[in-house]
Design an enzyme around this catalytic site. Structure first.
Site, PDB file in Angstrom:
ATOM      1  N   GLU A 241       2.655  50.552   2.361  1.00 14.31           N
ATOM      2  CA  GLU A 241       2.176  51.409   1.262  1.00 14.31           C
ATOM      3  C   GLU A 241       3.258  52.364   0.727  1.00 14.31           C
ATOM      4  O   GLU A 241       2.962  53.417   0.179  1.00 14.31           O
ATOM      5  CB  GLU A 241       0.961  52.224   1.737  1.00 14.31           C
ATOM      6  CG  GLU A 241      -0.155  51.374   2.313  1.00 14.31           C
ATOM      7  CD  GLU A 241      -1.316  52.193   2.861  1.00 14.31           C
ATOM      8  OE1 GLU A 241      -1.220  53.429   2.875  1.00 14.31           O
ATOM      9  OE2 GLU A 241      -2.313  51.593   3.313  1.00 14.31           O
ATOM     10  N   ASN A 277       3.672  45.617   3.054  1.00 11.07           N
ATOM     11  CA  ASN A 277       2.212  45.555   3.080  1.00 11.07           C
ATOM     12  C   ASN A 277       1.616  46.665   2.217  1.00 11.07           C
ATOM     13  O   ASN A 277       2.055  47.819   2.298  1.00 11.07           O
ATOM     14  CB  ASN A 277       1.740  45.719   4.542  1.00 11.07           C
ATOM     15  CG  ASN A 277       0.258  45.494   4.726  1.00 11.07           C
ATOM     16  OD1 ASN A 277      -0.273  44.461   4.318  1.00 11.07           O
ATOM     17  ND2 ASN A 277      -0.423  46.469   5.331  1.00 11.07           N
ATOM     18  N   HIS A 313      -8.516  45.536   0.805  1.00 12.76           N
ATOM     19  CA  HIS A 313      -9.679  46.414   1.023  1.00 12.76           C
ATOM     20  C   HIS A 313     -10.463  46.380  -0.288  1.00 12.76           C
ATOM     21  O   HIS A 313     -10.182  47.120  -1.220  1.00 12.76           O
ATOM     22  CB  HIS A 313      -9.229  47.844   1.345  1.00 12.76           C
ATOM     23  CG  HIS A 313      -8.571  47.978   2.686  1.00 12.76           C
ATOM     24  ND1 HIS A 313      -9.255  47.813   3.869  1.00 12.76           N
ATOM     25  CD2 HIS A 313      -7.291  48.257   3.022  1.00 12.76           C
ATOM     26  CE1 HIS A 313      -8.431  47.988   4.886  1.00 12.76           C
ATOM     27  NE2 HIS A 313      -7.226  48.248   4.398  1.00 12.76           N
ATOM     28  N   GLU A 341      -5.886  42.975   5.592  1.00 14.23           N
ATOM     29  CA  GLU A 341      -6.836  44.014   6.028  1.00 14.23           C
ATOM     30  C   GLU A 341      -8.185  43.880   5.306  1.00 14.23           C
ATOM     31  O   GLU A 341      -8.789  44.837   4.886  1.00 14.23           O
ATOM     32  CB  GLU A 341      -6.247  45.409   5.781  1.00 14.23           C
ATOM     33  CG  GLU A 341      -4.891  45.629   6.450  1.00 14.23           C
ATOM     34  CD  GLU A 341      -4.355  47.027   6.273  1.00 14.23           C
ATOM     35  OE1 GLU A 341      -5.136  47.925   5.889  1.00 14.23           O
ATOM     36  OE2 GLU A 341      -3.153  47.258   6.527  1.00 14.23           O
ATOM     37  N   ASP A 343     -11.719  43.787   3.989  1.00 14.04           N
ATOM     38  CA  ASP A 343     -13.074  44.283   4.242  1.00 14.04           C
ATOM     39  C   ASP A 343     -13.712  44.569   2.887  1.00 14.04           C
ATOM     40  O   ASP A 343     -13.017  44.676   1.869  1.00 14.04           O
ATOM     41  CB  ASP A 343     -13.101  45.516   5.160  1.00 14.04           C
ATOM     42  CG  ASP A 343     -12.150  46.629   4.732  1.00 14.04           C
ATOM     43  OD1 ASP A 343     -11.765  47.442   5.592  1.00 14.04           O
ATOM     44  OD2 ASP A 343     -11.779  46.680   3.543  1.00 14.04           O
TER      45      ASP A 343
HETATM   46  C1  XIL Z   1      -6.486  52.871   9.608  1.00 15.24           C
HETATM   47  C2  XIL Z   1      -7.214  52.558  10.921  1.00 15.24           C
HETATM   48  O1  XIL Z   1      -8.224  51.604  10.686  1.00 15.24           O
HETATM   49  C3  XIL Z   1      -7.812  53.834  11.498  1.00 15.24           C
HETATM   50  O2  XIL Z   1      -8.357  53.523  12.778  1.00 15.24           O
HETATM   51  C4  XIL Z   1      -6.740  54.880  11.634  1.00 15.24           C
HETATM   52  O3  XIL Z   1      -7.330  56.060  12.092  1.00 15.24           O
HETATM   53  C5  XIL Z   1      -6.072  55.129  10.277  1.00 15.24           C
HETATM   54  O4  XIL Z   1      -5.511  53.904   9.785  1.00 15.24           O
HETATM   55  N1  XIL Z   1      -4.357  50.771   5.440  1.00 15.24           N
HETATM   56  C6  XIL Z   1      -3.594  50.523   6.529  1.00 15.24           C
HETATM   57  C7  XIL Z   1      -4.123  50.743   7.903  1.00 15.24           C
HETATM   58  O5  XIL Z   1      -2.492  49.970   6.405  1.00 15.24           O
HETATM   59  O6  XIL Z   1      -3.109  51.060   8.838  1.00 15.24           O
HETATM   60  C8  XIL Z   1      -5.204  51.786   7.909  1.00 15.24           C
HETATM   61  O7  XIL Z   1      -5.816  51.717   9.194  1.00 15.24           O
HETATM   62  C9  XIL Z   1      -6.236  51.487   6.819  1.00 15.24           C
HETATM   63  C10 XIL Z   1      -5.590  51.488   5.462  1.00 15.24           C
END
Ligand code: XIL
Length: 420
Positions: A241, A277, A313, A341, A343
């Site tokens: 990010e 990423n 996401h 990631e 969801d």
């Molecule tokens: C999140 C985790 O799911 C949490 O458990 C933690 O507290 C914070 O980070 N994008 C990302 C991940 O790249 O590393 C993040 O994960 C969610 C957003």
């Protein structure tokens, strides 16, 4: 036609077409969190076609034939040559990736193949973010993680604030537990992450460092962590990010911190594939364009970058043709693309939301399977019981419910992978 107008037109057509579904969804009655299985999903009206991606203005590129990746339920027409963003008068048609929801059997027959068994037939690594504490103390969690996935990624245990609590101390205990779990269950690993603006240890965020100090520190950290896991982690999210949320390293080290990080990671494990990423860059948009330009320049300069992770996401259906186009142009640079990631929160419980969630997951998977180089498909967690999105309220974003029962989303993924 200007891109914004084209996009708006496509969206307008999509909205009109999606309103064309034949009648309301059948009222299914499913009580959440009960032992009653999901009802036999009655046939949901097949959504109308995703509008043809009408594009205008003639490209200098030849019109390319489309590649058809046929699957059990629908076909994905993906023009293979999205190496460049191009427009053509030809209609690039994307059939709605409609699925007939299959009944989710609860409990899922133990004789049924698991997702990892089906994925292996496609050469796909299907995975999930996992937590060390839950692997250790919750058998349903660890059993599901081991049985269903051939890849895992630490949800937070491999981040700097956990691994580097003090300048003179590295703590690999939690991340080692996850790596050992993967080794024990013949799973691949994504290392996540090395450089991120979040999860910085206090001694760094509150410290004051010279450029030389900071450069030595980040090099030491990346070398130590990637070196510690050399040969065990196939893919690293080296940069997470950073394009829109630059970490403190940018001001401390300077604009080359990203390419330096990639170079240090490569030196520590030359066999690991190194990724950039990010989120909200799945489809063709301004952020995706900037990432594309950045990694294209790195590739041209010989910087060790091997792939881009699309976090995915999601908040609902997306333009699957645009996702395919973005993946194709990154692949055309010689880069892998991972869904890293995935969801999709459901803001309230309703069977129709479950079915929509399943169709979105299935459609994204179909685009990944149809792509030239999208070998990894990861959910950010796997049970609604433990999603990081459950901050103030439960949002049911994953493929197992909080009792580890497969949801329609699981069934949709299962079906796309060829499960009967
Ligand atoms: C999140 C985790 O799911 C949490 O458990 C933690 O507290 C914070 O980070 N994008 C990302 C991940 O790249 O590393 C993040 O994960 C969610 C957003």
């Amino acid at each position: 036609m200007p891109k914004l107008l084209r996009t708006s037109l496509s969206l307008l057509i999509m909205i009109i077409c999606l309103g064309c579904t034949a009648g309301p969804l059948p009222e299914a009655t499913r009580l959440r969190n009960t032992s009653t299985p999901y009802p036999l999903a009655t046939k949901v009206p097949v959504p109308t076609l995703i509008p043809t991606a009408t594009v205008t203005s003639v490209s200098t590129l030849p019109v390319v034939s489309t590649t058809v990746a046929s699957t059990a339920t629908a076909q994905v027409f993906v023009a293979p040559d999205f190496g460049k963003v191009y427009t053509q008068t030809a209609q690039a048609k994307l059939t709605a990736l409609a699925l007939t929801p299959v009944a989710t059997r609860t409990p899922w027959p133990s004789s049924a193949p698991a997702l990892r068994d089906l994925a292996a037939k496609h050469g796909l690594y299907i995975g999930a973010a996992v937590q060390a504490g839950l692997l250790a103390k919750e058998p349903a969690y660890s059993d599901t993680a081991a049985r269903q996935f051939n890849l895992i990624v630490p949800e937070y245990e491999m981040k700097m604030c956990i691994i580097w609590p003090a300048r003179d101390r590295f703590d690999f205990s939690a991340s080692d537990a996850i790596v050992q779990f993967a080794v024990d269950h013949q799973q691949r690993l994504r290392g996540h992450n090395l450089v991120w603006t979040d999860c910085l240890p206090d001694w760094i965020s509150q410290g004051h460092f010279s450029q030389a100090d900071a450069t030595a520190m980040l090099k030491q950290y990346i070398s130590a962590v990637v070196g510690h896991y050399r040969g065990k982690i196939q893919y690293w999210d080296v940069l997470n990010e950073t394009i829109d949320r630059p970490p403190v390293w940018q001001s401390l080290i300077g604009p080359d911190y990203e390419t330096l990080a990639l170079t240090w990671a490569h030196a520590a494990d030359p066999d690991a594939l190194l990724f950039y990423n990010d989120y909200d860059a799945e489809v063709m948009n301004n952020k995706a364009d900037r990432i594309y330009a950045m990694v294209k320049a790195w590739r041209a300069a010989g910087v060790p970058i091997h792939g881009v992770g699309l976090q995915a996401h999601l908040k609902g259906p997306i333009d699957y043709a645009s996702l395919a186009q973005n993946i194709a142009r990154l692949n055309a640079l010689g880069l892998q693309v991972h869904i890293t990631e995935l969801d999709l929160p459901q803001d309230d419980f309703a069977p129709a939301q479950d079915e929509m969630q399943g169709q979105v997951y299935a459609n994204v998977l179909k685009v990944c399977l149809a792509a030239k180089n999208c070998p990894v498909f990861v959910f950010w967690g796997f049970t609604d019981k433990y999603s990081y999105l459950n901050q103030n309220t439960q949002v049911f974003p994953l493929i197992f419910d909080q009792d580890y029962k497969p949801k329609p989303a699981y069934a949709a993924i299962y079906q796309v992978l060829g499960g009967k």
